[in-house]
Write an enzyme that holds these catalytic residues in place. Structure first.
Site, PDB file in Angstrom:
ATOM      1  N   ARG A   1      -3.841   1.488  -2.714  1.00 37.04           N
ATOM      2  CA  ARG A   1      -2.690   2.176  -2.121  1.00 37.04           C
ATOM      3  C   ARG A   1      -1.761   1.156  -1.448  1.00 37.04           C
ATOM      4  O   ARG A   1      -1.997   0.708  -0.333  1.00 37.04           O
ATOM      5  CB  ARG A   1      -3.158   3.213  -1.100  1.00 37.04           C
ATOM      6  CG  ARG A   1      -2.029   3.875  -0.316  1.00 37.04           C
ATOM      7  CD  ARG A   1      -1.186   4.782  -1.167  1.00 37.04           C
ATOM      8  NE  ARG A   1      -1.924   5.985  -1.579  1.00 37.04           N
ATOM      9  CZ  ARG A   1      -1.422   6.955  -2.352  1.00 37.04           C
ATOM     10  NH1 ARG A   1      -0.177   6.846  -2.799  1.00 37.04           N
ATOM     11  NH2 ARG A   1      -2.163   7.991  -2.683  1.00 37.04           N
TER      12      ARG A   1
ATOM     13  N   GLN B   1      -3.470  10.705 -12.666  1.00 34.68           N
ATOM     14  CA  GLN B   1      -2.210  10.498 -11.963  1.00 34.68           C
ATOM     15  C   GLN B   1      -1.685   9.095 -12.239  1.00 34.68           C
ATOM     16  O   GLN B   1      -2.356   8.103 -12.015  1.00 34.68           O
ATOM     17  CB  GLN B   1      -2.428  10.698 -10.456  1.00 34.68           C
ATOM     18  CG  GLN B   1      -1.247  10.358  -9.575  1.00 34.68           C
ATOM     19  CD  GLN B   1      -0.238  11.481  -9.483  1.00 34.68           C
ATOM     20  OE1 GLN B   1      -0.408  12.530 -10.076  1.00 34.68           O
ATOM     21  NE2 GLN B   1       0.819  11.267  -8.710  1.00 34.68           N
TER      22      GLN B   1
ATOM     23  N   ARG C   1      -3.232   1.107 -13.536  1.00 33.98           N
ATOM     24  CA  ARG C   1      -3.490   0.708 -12.147  1.00 33.98           C
ATOM     25  C   ARG C   1      -4.955   0.822 -11.753  1.00 33.98           C
ATOM     26  O   ARG C   1      -5.343   0.387 -10.661  1.00 33.98           O
ATOM     27  CB  ARG C   1      -2.611   1.544 -11.203  1.00 33.98           C
ATOM     28  CG  ARG C   1      -2.966   3.029 -11.206  1.00 33.98           C
ATOM     29  CD  ARG C   1      -2.044   3.838 -10.332  1.00 33.98           C
ATOM     30  NE  ARG C   1      -2.532   5.206 -10.202  1.00 33.98           N
ATOM     31  CZ  ARG C   1      -2.371   5.971  -9.131  1.00 33.98           C
ATOM     32  NH1 ARG C   1      -1.727   5.503  -8.081  1.00 33.98           N
ATOM     33  NH2 ARG C   1      -2.842   7.202  -9.101  1.00 33.98           N
TER      34      ARG C   1
ATOM     35  N   HIS D   1       5.582   0.347  -9.129  1.00 34.96           N
ATOM     36  CA  HIS D   1       5.513   1.294  -7.998  1.00 34.96           C
ATOM     37  C   HIS D   1       5.469   0.505  -6.682  1.00 34.96           C
ATOM     38  O   HIS D   1       4.431   0.424  -6.030  1.00 34.96           O
ATOM     39  CB  HIS D   1       4.257   2.150  -8.169  1.00 34.96           C
ATOM     40  CG  HIS D   1       4.196   3.376  -7.312  1.00 34.96           C
ATOM     41  ND1 HIS D   1       4.616   3.404  -6.003  1.00 34.96           N
ATOM     42  CD2 HIS D   1       3.753   4.626  -7.592  1.00 34.96           C
ATOM     43  CE1 HIS D   1       4.407   4.612  -5.512  1.00 34.96           C
ATOM     44  NE2 HIS D   1       3.888   5.375  -6.462  1.00 34.96           N
TER      45      HIS D   1
ATOM     46  N   ASP E   1      11.496  12.200  -2.241  1.00 38.70           N
ATOM     47  CA  ASP E   1      10.873  11.962  -3.552  1.00 38.70           C
ATOM     48  C   ASP E   1      11.931  12.231  -4.622  1.00 38.70           C
ATOM     49  O   ASP E   1      12.151  13.370  -5.022  1.00 38.70           O
ATOM     50  CB  ASP E   1       9.663  12.880  -3.733  1.00 38.70           C
ATOM     51  CG  ASP E   1       8.836  12.508  -4.953  1.00 38.70           C
ATOM     52  OD1 ASP E   1       9.252  11.615  -5.714  1.00 38.70           O
ATOM     53  OD2 ASP E   1       7.758  13.112  -5.152  1.00 38.70           O
TER      54      ASP E   1
ATOM     55  N   GLU F   1      11.125   1.963  -6.774  1.00 40.78           N
ATOM     56  CA  GLU F   1      10.283   1.736  -7.939  1.00 40.78           C
ATOM     57  C   GLU F   1      11.093   1.751  -9.240  1.00 40.78           C
ATOM     58  O   GLU F   1      11.420   2.818  -9.752  1.00 40.78           O
ATOM     59  CB  GLU F   1       9.213   2.825  -7.995  1.00 40.78           C
ATOM     60  CG  GLU F   1       8.538   3.112  -6.647  1.00 40.78           C
ATOM     61  CD  GLU F   1       7.773   4.431  -6.652  1.00 40.78           C
ATOM     62  OE1 GLU F   1       7.252   4.801  -7.726  1.00 40.78           O
ATOM     63  OE2 GLU F   1       7.722   5.084  -5.598  1.00 40.78           O
TER      64      GLU F   1
END
Length: 333
Positions: free
Chosen positions: A89, A115, A120, A194, A236, A306
């Site tokens: 994270r 997700q 990643r 990201h 967002d 991002e």
């Protein structure tokens, strides 16, 4: 002349000369591999000018970038998990082949139900590294290719090459996605750098997205950005790269971020630049508390900017062709 210490200086002799040499010896850039948090492998880039970066080979996640020894540019959650299973994270996780919890129609395959895809949370291999003085930078190249496990989620042959380049003033991260599938079929994956930046969202304004159309992921409303982007509560948004064919520059009071994307056609090595999409995100209070690996007040210390390839109209990658998605991060002193 006071000669009290003369015998001591003479006595040091060669040792004294060696000490002087070490003190005056120019610093050298380096790339090294060591064990990081949770026992995971970490690649460390150190530039002779004082800049540094760290990349975990799990997820090919850049977790640190400092232009000097004191200022950390990236943000990593205090609750981040380094267990080789859960995505780290913070820093710069890599999103591929899908953005969000489900695949869109352009991807052309059932949702992987993971997700942000699997890049990643995959173990990447360090392919090459270089810290030669002739290039005046440190570089690490990591690689991920398709496997039986990835083809169960994304049934194509692919090669991901991730190049991280550190120089005295900036950090460049560049993801190259190549279609190596033997079925002669194109694919259209989504991808995203990201990036979590260490910043105060309440005082940070983002320039460079003025007049861009965006989708508010919280309401699904479509709007056009007027003026700089400010953070008021949970944010967002997906900003459409649009028809722009030149690199895009984002900026905050402390950063300049140049983002770019290119479709590379293998037949004649033609390069067709296009503007990447940009996700802007901050979870604010409620969302931050809902994530187990996100410290409760972490939202006060980060923003995500991002660059990515997300739009439904994104280019398809034919066999042998590639898309290169990049960003150059330059801290402003």
């Amino acid at each position: 002349m006071d000669t009290t210490y003369a015998p001591m200086v003479v006595g040091l002799g060669a040792l004294g000369l060696a000490l002087c040499y070490l003190l005056k010896k120019p610093k050298e850039s380096s790339v090294s591999v060591s064990v990081g948090r949770g026992g995971l492998e970490v690649v460390k880039l150190k530039h002779k000018g004082g800049a540094s970066a760290e990349i975990y080979t799990f997820g090919a996640t850049v977790t640190s970038y400092k232009k000097n020894k004191t200022r950390e540019v990236l943000w990593v959650s205090e609750g981040a998990v380094f267990d080789g299973e859960k995505a780290i994270r913070g820093g710069i996780p890599l999103v591929f082949p899908q953005f969000g919890p489900t695949a869109d129609a352009a991807l052309g395959v059932p949702s992987s139900t993971k997700q942000h895809g699997f890049a990643r949370i995959s173990q990447w291999q360090l392919e090459t590294s270089d810290s030669s003085d002739s290039s005046d930078c440190c570089t690490a190249v990591l690689r991920l290719t398709d496997s039986e496990a990835t083809r169960a989620l994304f049934p194509f042959g692919f090669e991901l090459s991730y190049t991280v380049t550190l120089d005295a003033t900036s950090l460049r991260t560049e993801l190259k996605i190549t279609n190596v599938d033997d079925s002669n079929k194109p694919f259209a994956p989504q991808a995203l750098l990201h990036t979590y930046y260490a910043a105060d969202p309440e005082t940070t304004a983002v320039q460079g997205l003025e007049a861009h159309t965006y989708v508010d992921q919280l309401t699904q409303n479509v709007a056009v950005q007027a003026g700089p982007v400010n953070f008021h509560g949970e944010t967002d948004r997906i900003y459409d790269g649009g028809a722009i064919t030149k690199p895009k520059t984002l900026s905050t009071p402390t950063l300049r971020i140049d983002v770019d994307a290119t479709l590379v056609v293998d037949d004649d090595d033609t390069k067709k630049p296009f503007a990447p999409d940009v996700v802007v995100w901050n979870p604010h209070v409620k969302k931050a508390k809902s994530m187990s690996d996100f410290d409760d007040d972490g939202w006060r210390h980060m923003i995500c900017l991002e660059p990515g390839v997300l739009a439904k109209s994104r280019p398809k990658i034919n066999p042998g062709d590639a898309i290169i998605l990049g960003q150059t991060i330059t801290p402003i002193d």
